[in-house]
Write an enzyme that holds these catalytic residues in place. Sequence first.
Site, PDB file in Angstrom:
ATOM      1  N   VAL A  38      15.973  31.457  39.678  1.00 61.81           N
ATOM      2  CA  VAL A  38      15.761  31.847  41.079  1.00 61.81           C
ATOM      3  C   VAL A  38      14.536  31.181  41.680  1.00 61.81           C
ATOM      4  CG1 VAL A  38      16.971  34.043  40.828  1.00 61.81           C
ATOM      5  CG2 VAL A  38      14.496  33.965  40.452  1.00 61.81           C
TER       6      VAL A  38
ATOM      7  N   ASN B  49      15.338  31.016  31.802  1.00 56.56           N
ATOM      8  CA  ASN B  49      15.961  32.323  31.963  1.00 56.56           C
ATOM      9  C   ASN B  49      16.256  32.586  33.443  1.00 56.56           C
ATOM     10  OD1 ASN B  49      13.539  33.326  33.219  1.00 56.56           O
ATOM     11  ND2 ASN B  49      12.671  33.706  31.191  1.00 56.56           N
ATOM     12  N   CYS B  50      16.625  33.804  33.763  1.00 55.67           N
ATOM     13  CA  CYS B  50      17.057  34.107  35.129  1.00 55.67           C
ATOM     14  C   CYS B  50      15.947  33.920  36.153  1.00 55.67           C
ATOM     15  CB  CYS B  50      17.613  35.529  35.201  1.00 55.67           C
ATOM     16  SG  CYS B  50      16.415  36.820  34.745  1.00 55.67           S
ATOM     17  N   GLU B  51      14.697  34.122  35.737  1.00 60.57           N
ATOM     18  CA  GLU B  51      13.584  33.940  36.675  1.00 60.57           C
ATOM     19  C   GLU B  51      13.346  32.461  36.966  1.00 60.57           C
ATOM     20  OE1 GLU B  51       9.013  35.551  37.390  1.00 60.57           O
ATOM     21  OE2 GLU B  51       9.979  35.822  35.440  1.00 60.57           O
TER      22      GLU B  51
END
Length: 231
Positions: free
Chosen positions: A166, A161-163
Amino acid sequence: MKNPVPQAASLLLEKLLLLVHIRPLPAGSGGETPPPAPGYYDTSCFKRGDLLEVPRTLFIHFGIYLGENRVAHLMPDILPTITSDRQQIQQVVTNKRLILGVIARTASVRVDTVEDFAYGGSILVNHMDRLFEGQVLDSEEAARRAEELVGTTAYSLLWNNCEHFVTHCRYGAPVSFQTEKFCETVKMIIRDQRSVLVSVLVGLASIVCLGVAPSTTLPTIFIPFFLWMAG
């Protein structure tokens, strides 16, 4: 027969994690909320390679700042699997596109303005650095990694996912603390449900072996059982 409690917990997990990206609609509105106008955020304090966080109702959305009011972030999106029209794909992802992307497990690492990325939410800068002391990569390296990953990718609520995106870019380790924390919470709920069932069985066994329990103790035994069945 499979235990329905883990199945229900898994379903609940997927439903709640879906809210990580969904934007709230204003009361009485039937359409998508428009993003803030350009210049809504002061980007002068952002540096290329910064990790940006936008807290939402239940979860946090993440992105990597690329400079010049641009943020790379991972978003579930069904449209890249339907069309190759870059102009259409680059439009702000709607909730419908997002939900279909989650179902199809398809996403894209896209570059949006800070306004489109944050969608009116407050922004935290490099707030996760304290959790990765000594592991923060060079800012240019973080931005370069983010730019290299721009494009269509697989999506998983739990594993990509987005975490994950990053933390891979800025710290070199794709992890998701909010997902891990939520999974631990679900495990605790499952264990608690099983504990209730064990308590009920022990209570019933006591009644059988020792005789009828006093009426004042019956609610203590059976109320958790009914709550467990309802859950």
